[in-house]
Motif scaffolding. Structure first.
Motif, PDB file in Angstrom:
ATOM      1  N   LYS A 161       0.760  -1.365   0.090  1.00 18.94           N
ATOM      2  CA  LYS A 161      -0.137   0.016   0.067  1.00 18.94           C
ATOM      3  C   LYS A 161       0.937   1.311   0.011  1.00 18.94           C
ATOM      4  N   VAL A 162       2.136   1.339   0.601  1.00 17.67           N
ATOM      5  CA  VAL A 162       2.847   2.427   0.870  1.00 17.67           C
ATOM      6  C   VAL A 162       3.285   2.844  -0.815  1.00 17.67           C
ATOM      7  N   LEU A 163       3.552   1.929  -1.538  1.00 17.90           N
ATOM      8  CA  LEU A 163       4.288   2.047  -2.824  1.00 17.90           C
ATOM      9  C   LEU A 163       2.962   2.420  -3.943  1.00 17.90           C
ATOM     10  N   HIS A 164       1.718   2.541  -3.607  1.00 17.83           N
ATOM     11  CA  HIS A 164       0.690   2.767  -4.481  1.00 17.83           C
ATOM     12  C   HIS A 164       0.675   4.123  -5.300  1.00 17.83           C
ATOM     13  N   SER A 165       0.318   4.078  -6.596  1.00 14.68           N
ATOM     14  CA  SER A 165       0.217   5.306  -7.408  1.00 14.68           C
ATOM     15  C   SER A 165      -1.228   5.204  -7.802  1.00 14.68           C
ATOM     16  N   VAL A 166      -2.056   6.203  -7.591  1.00 10.70           N
ATOM     17  CA  VAL A 166      -3.677   5.920  -8.148  1.00 10.70           C
ATOM     18  C   VAL A 166      -3.554   6.663  -9.494  1.00 10.70           C
ATOM     19  N   MET A 167      -4.134   5.726 -10.401  1.00  8.68           N
ATOM     20  CA  MET A 167      -4.162   6.025 -11.857  1.00  8.68           C
ATOM     21  C   MET A 167      -5.437   6.298 -12.184  1.00  8.68           C
ATOM     22  N   GLY A 168      -5.713   7.868 -12.216  1.00  6.52           N
ATOM     23  CA  GLY A 168      -7.032   8.482 -12.792  1.00  6.52           C
ATOM     24  C   GLY A 168      -8.408   7.877 -11.972  1.00  6.52           C
ATOM     25  N   GLY A 169      -8.424   7.378 -10.801  1.00  4.66           N
ATOM     26  CA  GLY A 169      -9.338   7.189 -10.101  1.00  4.66           C
ATOM     27  C   GLY A 169      -9.853   5.558 -10.593  1.00  4.66           C
ATOM     28  N   VAL A 170      -8.899   5.096 -11.555  1.00  4.87           N
ATOM     29  CA  VAL A 170      -9.407   3.598 -12.020  1.00  4.87           C
ATOM     30  C   VAL A 170      -8.869   2.661 -10.896  1.00  4.87           C
ATOM     31  N   GLY A 171      -7.650   2.655 -10.578  1.00  5.95           N
ATOM     32  CA  GLY A 171      -7.103   1.679  -9.809  1.00  5.95           C
ATOM     33  C   GLY A 171      -5.488   2.266  -9.415  1.00  5.95           C
ATOM     34  N   VAL A 172      -4.830   1.077  -8.806  1.00  2.00           N
ATOM     35  CA  VAL A 172      -3.648   1.446  -8.292  1.00  2.00           C
ATOM     36  C   VAL A 172      -2.463   0.619  -9.118  1.00  2.00           C
ATOM     37  N   VAL A 173      -1.287   1.189  -9.478  1.00  2.00           N
ATOM     38  CA  VAL A 173      -0.207   0.639  -9.802  1.00  2.00           C
ATOM     39  C   VAL A 173       1.151   0.599  -8.635  1.00  2.00           C
ATOM     40  N   GLU A 174       1.787  -0.200  -8.851  1.00  2.39           N
ATOM     41  CA  GLU A 174       2.801  -0.373  -7.465  1.00  2.39           C
ATOM     42  C   GLU A 174       4.024   0.407  -8.177  1.00  2.39           C
ATOM     43  N   GLY A 175       4.540   1.695  -7.253  1.00  5.11           N
ATOM     44  CA  GLY A 175       5.282   2.295  -7.850  1.00  5.11           C
ATOM     45  C   GLY A 175       5.263   3.382  -8.995  1.00  5.11           C
ATOM     46  N   ASN A 176       5.931   3.372  -9.777  1.00  2.00           N
ATOM     47  CA  ASN A 176       5.895   4.472 -10.857  1.00  2.00           C
ATOM     48  C   ASN A 176       5.317   3.483 -12.202  1.00  2.00           C
ATOM     49  N   GLY A 177       4.796   2.637 -12.310  1.00  4.36           N
ATOM     50  CA  GLY A 177       4.099   2.108 -13.286  1.00  4.36           C
ATOM     51  C   GLY A 177       3.705   0.620 -13.306  1.00  4.36           C
ATOM     52  N   GLY A 178       3.535  -0.248 -14.560  1.00  3.35           N
ATOM     53  CA  GLY A 178       3.253  -1.499 -14.565  1.00  3.35           C
ATOM     54  C   GLY A 178       1.615  -1.885 -14.720  1.00  3.35           C
ATOM     55  N   ASP A 179       1.529  -3.009 -14.342  1.00  2.00           N
ATOM     56  CA  ASP A 179      -0.042  -3.628 -14.628  1.00  2.00           C
ATOM     57  C   ASP A 179      -0.880  -3.106 -13.479  1.00  2.00           C
ATOM     58  N   LEU A 180      -2.151  -2.954 -13.842  1.00  3.52           N
ATOM     59  CA  LEU A 180      -2.858  -2.390 -12.614  1.00  3.52           C
ATOM     60  C   LEU A 180      -3.110  -3.778 -11.678  1.00  3.52           C
ATOM     61  N   LYS A 181      -3.039  -3.148 -10.444  1.00  2.00           N
ATOM     62  CA  LYS A 181      -3.170  -4.146  -9.527  1.00  2.00           C
ATOM     63  C   LYS A 181      -4.415  -4.683  -9.055  1.00  2.00           C
ATOM     64  N   THR A 182      -4.608  -5.806  -8.480  1.00  2.64           N
ATOM     65  CA  THR A 182      -5.869  -6.492  -8.390  1.00  2.64           C
ATOM     66  C   THR A 182      -5.962  -7.068  -7.007  1.00  2.64           C
ATOM     67  N   GLY A 183      -6.966  -7.226  -6.516  1.00  2.00           N
ATOM     68  CA  GLY A 183      -7.257  -7.690  -4.952  1.00  2.00           C
ATOM     69  C   GLY A 183      -6.848  -6.743  -3.902  1.00  2.00           C
ATOM     70  N   LEU A 184      -6.447  -7.403  -2.594  1.00  2.00           N
ATOM     71  CA  LEU A 184      -6.345  -6.692  -1.509  1.00  2.00           C
ATOM     72  C   LEU A 184      -4.818  -6.225  -0.989  1.00  2.00           C
ATOM     73  N   PRO A 185      -4.545  -4.934  -0.542  1.00  2.00           N
ATOM     74  CA  PRO A 185      -3.032  -4.738  -0.400  1.00  2.00           C
ATOM     75  C   PRO A 185      -2.626  -5.719   0.733  1.00  2.00           C
ATOM     76  N   TRP A 186      -1.341  -6.073   0.542  1.00  2.00           N
ATOM     77  CA  TRP A 186      -0.699  -6.839   1.567  1.00  2.00           C
ATOM     78  C   TRP A 186      -0.902  -6.492   3.000  1.00  2.00           C
ATOM     79  N   GLN A 187      -1.045  -5.072   3.353  1.00  2.00           N
ATOM     80  CA  GLN A 187      -1.460  -4.640   4.652  1.00  2.00           C
ATOM     81  C   GLN A 187      -2.872  -4.854   5.171  1.00  2.00           C
ATOM     82  N   SER A 188      -3.572  -5.452   4.260  1.00  2.00           N
ATOM     83  CA  SER A 188      -5.115  -6.044   4.612  1.00  2.00           C
ATOM     84  C   SER A 188      -5.217  -7.172   5.214  1.00  2.00           C
ATOM     85  N   VAL A 189      -4.131  -8.145   4.928  1.00  2.00           N
ATOM     86  CA  VAL A 189      -4.238  -9.452   5.435  1.00  2.00           C
ATOM     87  C   VAL A 189      -3.038  -9.698   6.219  1.00  2.00           C
ATOM     88  N   HIS A 190      -1.934  -8.939   6.512  1.00  2.00           N
ATOM     89  CA  HIS A 190      -0.628  -9.266   7.072  1.00  2.00           C
ATOM     90  C   HIS A 190      -0.411  -8.064   7.983  1.00  2.00           C
TER      91      HIS A 190
END
Length: 842
Positions: free
Chosen positions: A746-775
């Protein structure tokens, strides 16, 4: 191996990009195949509507082991916990050897053909679980993209480059209308917009894909024709089309899932207009452009050959045994949980235990597992209060049009479509700033800053460019205790004191619905709750919403039954309908006589702080007002007890910590949400009242005595159980494989236009729950188990619903959920094959 073959002007292109013509027969074969492949892709919704979904939704027609083999052939993913997880249960005593033996027996029954084919015995499975040897599982995908193959041997990781390209294109194309940088061809389809734009974009040429722009111009205008032509150009045998294309989609699975969410429930007559088909054509085109300039591309194997399959067959046995052992461990953990839960439940049908007289005060909560904790504490403090469970949208399928902006949201499960519209008539909150602090930034400046921060492109340079200007605000945010507690967007406000039962004024709700339809909605609410004949004096509909700051995944903590939004408007609308004198008059003619002193009221459960705020009491009867006064007096103690219970999971006993987590902009775990959910019980509350279920159970009220035709049972199995299954599997897979099925750190997320998040500065759109939601940073907070469903219904009634609905058939027969019911002879468990067996008491 260097990628100089791409950048050197002295080299010549070895393979001329001459696309073969597409025949009508080949096109038809693709048109037949593509819908079947699309059905394998799970949907995902944008951040503001983020709700749980089973990431293997498209594989419900298989059992877990079958789905694992299919998925792992096209995707780097894990579907079971490491074997060490189950060994730990054995060493700690939470599982016994007898549990494993029983689980192995079930594995033998369900996978007998597989075990015999590889000569695997139950003793061998048991020995793997008991052994202390390292049993790390590795697997190699059978189907890969060309970019993945090249990335293993080159200086440039072409897979990352291509995914980044696609992500920027989709992020700009699908970003909401408030972003500053809009895609120039936003009104076109994904494929057409990409093909037009890339013919004038030099980036890939500069990276080394010579003649990229011209090559894109040569592609067919039809994405279906493009896919078929490139399949032929790659010389993919038809029997491998399925796996090869699924591997392409899974290389950008985040965007594939998001587009699937946009199209969920819609039928598309022309596949050339299907955005998922467009995405597939784009991904395949990048692979072809890379392969075109790559020497010796024939040396790479993108699909399995016959000889490879024979070799793998001999290597599969060891991995199969380990997978079966892990599956047996999962089955044993699930059986042990059900056994422990069943020990607390009455085994015989306890007809005499079920109370059918109305309590003076009734509170209807959402079935959300977080409600179980507060319901239990309210009943402990005030035993005379009756609590009920019902899906949090309260059976009102509407679209809410906000008074604060031009947007609208669906306040219902994503499985359903809205039937009517509700409008807020006024705001009530005004500006987002403190009332004592006038807005200092001009509207245009604030708007620009918001647009830059949420833009699919500009957001990556936003912090680097404007970061220092936010230093004063960052310092202020580092001291949340100096500010008054506020719940933004017209939600619960907190004045610094512990207040658990505020009375709030709110904006009005208007819905242009005919009286007959209003009465039908009201009747449906009472019928599905079983309250047509047993209403109290005060009935409170308690919606729920979460409180957090700076949290892109806010919707994942709100009400899933309300489309990932607060259940406030649904609770208010339900109360408004049932208090309507005209509606009551029609209901009276229908045999439902609501007493004059009976009053329906709306409330909101803040799941972060466990506080309850009530809405307007204008018009309340004197008798109901007395009940409300007693209830409000008891709630602070119930809230405090619930806060203490939840704080134990955070390792904190300070009551104030719940408010800090709610407001702290740097808090990555404002609450634990639905973590550790494991079971669903549809039964009268009397069967579970007084039991400590640890916030792990969805509690739905159900009494077959009020459901002679079985319509309520059918509704429960086809809607709330399916939604609970989605929640359960999202937490399951986000825990089992957070890299593939979760959304990362969650700390590394960047929000893309209200659509979703990517981790860091790019890459594929992330799915599912952040690591901090289960650990929690040290250990998992979620125990991954498939959902156990307990129904206070007879087996033959349940079987009728299963046979009628394929979606329920798949969940039950393939083991995605476990069914237990109260039969005439005690608790019965349903085997996937359909037999009901008596559950032992110990």
């Amino acid at each position: 191996m260097s990628n100089s073959f791409i950048t050197s002007s002295e080299k010549t292109v070895k393979n001329k990009f001459d696309l073969p013509m597409v025949s009508l027969n080949e096109r038809q074969q693709a048109l037949d195949l593509l819908p079947k492949l699309i059905a394998r892709l799970a949907p995902q919704w944008p951040l503001r509507d983020f709700v749980a979904v089973n990431p293997l939704h498209g594989y419900n027609d298989m059992n877990l082991l079958q789905a694992m083999r299919e998925v792992q052939s096209v995707r780097d993913a894990e579907l079971l916990m490491p074997i060490e997880h189950y060994r730990k249960h054995l060493t700690q005593g939470t599982l016994s050897k007898a549990d494993i033996v029983q689980a192995c027996s079930q594995v033998r029954e369900r996978f007998e053909v597989l075990l015999e084919a590889y000569s695997v015995s139950e003793e061998e499975i048991l020995s793997v679980l008991a052994s202390k040897a390292d049993s790390q599982v590795t697997h190699q995908k059978e189907y890969q993209t060309f970019a993945e193959q090249v990335s293993y041997s080159g200086e440039i990781t072409w897979e990352n480059v291509i995914v980044e390209e696609i992500s920027r294109h989709c992020g700009s194309l699908y970003a909401d209308g408030n972003t500053a940088w809009q895609h120039p061809y936003k009104n076109r389809g994904l494929y057409s917009a990409w093909q037009t734009l890339k013919q004038v974009d030099y980036r890939m040429d500069w990276l080394g894909l010579r003649d990229f722009r011209q090559t894109i111009g040569e592609l067919p205008e039809s994405p279906v024709d493009c896919i078929v032509a490139l399949l032929r150009w790659f010389e993919v045998p038809q029997k491998h089309w399925r796996g090869f294309l699924l591997a392409q989609w899974n290389s950008v699975v985040g965007w594939a899932s998001y587009i699937q969410g946009l199209q969920f429930g819609k039928s598309i007559a022309d596949l050339d207009d299907d955005e998922l088909v467009g995405l597939l054509a784009v991904r395949l085109a990048y692979d072809a452009c890379l392969a075109r300039v790559y020497p010796d591309r024939e040396s790479f194997k993108l699909w399995p050959t016959h000889s490879e399959s024979q070799e793998k067959d001999t290597e599969t046995r060891e991995r199969l045994v380990t997978d079966l052992a892990r599956f047996a461990g999962l089955v044993a953990c699930e059986a042990r949980y059900r056994q422990n839960l069943s020990l607390a439940l009455p085994h015989e049908r306890p007809e005499a235990v079920v109370k059918r007289t109305a309590s003076a005060t009734q509170m209807v909560f959402c079935i959300d597992v977080r409600s179980e904790v507060l319901r239990r504490q309210i009943e402990w403090v005030s035993p005379e209060v009756e609590t009920l469970g019902f899906a949090g949208f309260f059976g009102l399928p509407f679209q809410l049009h906000s008074a604060e902006n031009d947007g609208s949201v669906n306040q219902l499960p994503v499985l359903l479509s809205p039937k009517f519209h509700v409008h807020e008539t006024s705001s009530g909150t005004g500006c987002d700033c403190h009332a004592s602090q006038p807005c200092k930034k001009p509207v245009a400046v604030r708007s620009l800053i918001e647009q830059l921060g949420s833009s699919a492109v500009a957001c990556f340079g936003y912090v680097e460019t404007l970061g220092l200007t936010y230093l004063p605000k960052l310092i202020q945010r580092l001291s949340p205790s100096v500010r008054s507690w506020r719940w933004k967007k017209d939600r619960l406000t907190h004045d610094g004191q512990t207040v658990a039962n505020l009375i709030r004024k709110s904006s009005g709700l208007q819905a242009n619905i005919e009286l007959t339809e209003r009465a039908a909605l009201a009747k449906g609410i009472l019928h599905n709750l079983g309250l047509k004949k047993r209403l109290g004096t005060l009935v409170v509909f308690v919606g729920h919403g979460s409180q957090s700051t700076n949290n892109p995944f806010q919707a994942s903590l709100d009400c899933g039954a309300c489309g990932g939004h607060s259940g406030e408007s649904n609770a208010r609308m339900a109360a408004q309908l049932l208090n309507d004198p005209e509606v009551r008059k029609v209901l009276r003619q229908d045999g439902i006589d609501i007493a004059e002193e009976c009053w329906f009221m709306a409330a909101l459960h803040n799941t972060t702080t466990d506080e309850i705020s009530f809405f307007e009491e204008d018009g309340i009867s004197s008798a109901a007002k007395e009940e409300l006064a007693v209830l409000r007096k008891a709630l602070p103690q119930a809230t405090h007890r619930a806060q203490v219970e939840r704080n134990n999971r955070f390792g904190s006993n300070a009551q104030d910590s719940v408010y800090r987590r709610a407001l702290d902009w740097s808090e990555v775990r404002p609450e634990w949400g639905l973590v550790n959910n494991a079971a669903f019980i549809a039964a009268p509350r009397d069967l579970t009242k007084g039991l400590t279920l640890d916030g792990r159970v969805f509690l739905h009220s159900y009494d077959p005595a009020t459901d002679e035709e079985g319509t309520i049972l059918e509704l429960i199995l086809t809607a709330p159980v399916v939604v609970a299954h989605w929640i359960n599997t999202q937490y399951y897979f986000s825990t089992v494989d957070p890299k593939s099925f979760g959304s990362g750190n969650k700390v590394l997320h960047s929000v893309m236009g209200g659509v979703g998040v990517v981790e860091g500065n790019g890459g594929d759109l992330k799915t599912g729950l952040p690591w901090q939601s289960v650990h929690d940073g040290e250990k998992f907070q979620h125990e991954p188990l498939r959902l156990s469903v307990f129904l206070y219904a007879k087996p033959e009634a349940i079987d009728r619903v299963i046979e009628k609905h394929p979606i329920v058939q798949n969940l039950v027969r393939n083991g995605w959920i476990h069914l237990t019911c109260w039969g005439n002879s005690g608790l019965l468990e349903r085997e996937p094959e359909g037999r009901w067996l008596k559950l032992a008491k110990n």
